[in-house]
Design a protein around this motif. Structure first.
Motif, PDB file in Angstrom:
ATOM      1  N   ALA A  40      -0.153 -15.325  16.941  1.00  0.00           N
ATOM      2  CA  ALA A  40       0.456 -14.166  17.587  1.00  0.00           C
ATOM      3  C   ALA A  40      -0.547 -12.942  17.228  1.00  0.00           C
ATOM      4  CB  ALA A  40       1.763 -13.689  16.580  1.00  0.00           C
ATOM      5  N   ARG A  42      -3.473 -11.042  18.545  1.00  0.00           N
ATOM      6  CA  ARG A  42      -4.078 -10.885  20.087  1.00  0.00           C
ATOM      7  C   ARG A  42      -5.554 -10.302  20.004  1.00  0.00           C
ATOM      8  NH1 ARG A  42      -6.745 -10.774  23.244  1.00  0.00           N
ATOM      9  NH2 ARG A  42      -6.558 -10.591  25.547  1.00  0.00           N
ATOM     10  N   MET A  63       3.957  -4.586  22.557  1.00  0.00           N
ATOM     11  CA  MET A  63       2.950  -5.061  21.611  1.00  0.00           C
ATOM     12  C   MET A  63       3.122  -4.277  20.554  1.00  0.00           C
ATOM     13  SD  MET A  63       0.600  -7.279  21.559  1.00  0.00           S
ATOM     14  CE  MET A  63       0.070  -7.622  23.175  1.00  0.00           C
ATOM     15  N   PHE A 121       1.569  -9.877  19.082  1.00  0.00           N
ATOM     16  CA  PHE A 121       2.551 -10.157  19.858  1.00  0.00           C
ATOM     17  C   PHE A 121       4.000  -9.992  19.424  1.00  0.00           C
ATOM     18  CE2 PHE A 121      -0.849 -12.716  22.186  1.00  0.00           C
ATOM     19  CZ  PHE A 121      -0.656 -12.236  23.502  1.00  0.00           C
ATOM     20  N   ARG A 125      11.518  -8.755  22.649  1.00  0.00           N
ATOM     21  CA  ARG A 125      10.772  -7.748  23.786  1.00  0.00           C
ATOM     22  C   ARG A 125      11.642  -6.567  24.117  1.00  0.00           C
ATOM     23  NH1 ARG A 125       6.641  -9.542  27.019  1.00  0.00           N
ATOM     24  NH2 ARG A 125       7.367  -8.432  28.740  1.00  0.00           N
TER      25      ARG A 125
END
Length: 237
Positions: A40, A42, A63, A121, A125
């Motif tokens: 995860a 990034r 993010m 990540f 969401r």
């Protein structure tokens, strides 16, 4: 146990005059298909920003963005009305969620600022954007792991929308310590800020990175006085 070594001199590099940046993972003009992310995790950028300069207002969404100053002062402003100044010893987090615009600038017009820009990540969401910053005492990481980030607002450190834990440690030469992972299936990315350490048999030097997974613990031995950042993150998400 599986490992991946990213030597300091293998990182991507961009120099824009006002910004000198080293990229552990693919970012902007640095595109390396073999180094897109570690689980995860990034983005891990090692940034130096000239006095009075910085990143103008720009948007993000979905993010988790963490800033860790290493030297100097960094000024944050965002579209949610947050405004903060962070220094060495502070950690800043911004959950971009449904979308937020922000700027990060060198607060000083006389001295450069050095900081780590880290993206993770999220596991959820379109959450409501959120900003936080905390200050951590240097003595609480002397020869021990100081937790600076977790998945819970009720745990030590700032928190993000991911089953991740970050720790800092300042080791004296010759000191040995073990780190036990918090969650099965996670991995740990070790980033050496200063000095030389050996991690589970792998010698590491300043600004080297080592990803370790399929294990439940790591062994650290400081070959010199050293400072390390540990980022435990899910390997699948």
């Amino acid at each position: 146990m599986k490992t991946v070594l990213h030597a300091a001199d293998s990182r991507g590099h961009a120099s824009h005059g006002w910004l000198n940046s080293y990229h552990t993972f693919s970012f902007a003009g640095y595109n390396n298909p073999a180094r897109v992310h570690f689980g995860a995790l990034r983005v891990l950028n090692d940034d130096t920003v000239a006095a009075g300069m910085g990143f103008g207002t720009h948007p993000h969404d979905n993010m988790e963005i963490i800033s860790i100053p290493l030297e100097g002062t960094l000024e944050h402003k965002d579209s949610a009305g947050n405004h903060g100044i962070i220094r060495q010893g502070d950690v800043q987090v911004m959950s971009a969620g449904t979308g937020i615009a922000h700027s990060e600038k060198n607060h000083s017009h006389a001295e450069q600022v050095k900081f780590l820009q880290i993206w993770v990540f999220p596991n959820q969401r379109n959450v409501t954007p959120r900003y936080d910053q905390q200050t951590f005492r240097a003595e609480d990481r002397q020869n021990q792991f100081q937790q600076i980030l977790s998945p819970s607002p009720n745990d030590a450190g700032v928190w993000i929308q991911q089953d991740a834990w970050f720790h800092l440690a300042d080791f004296s030469a010759g000191h040995a310590a073990d780190y036990s992972l918090k969650k099965p299936g996670n991995g740990v990315y070790v980033f050496v800020l200063e000095g030389d350490v050996t991690v589970s048999g792998q010698p590491l030097h300043r600004r080297d990175g080592l990803g370790v997974w399929e294990t439940d613990a790591l062994q650290f031995s400081a070959d010199t006085n050293a400072r390390v950042l540990l980022m435990e993150v899910p390997m699948s998400f």
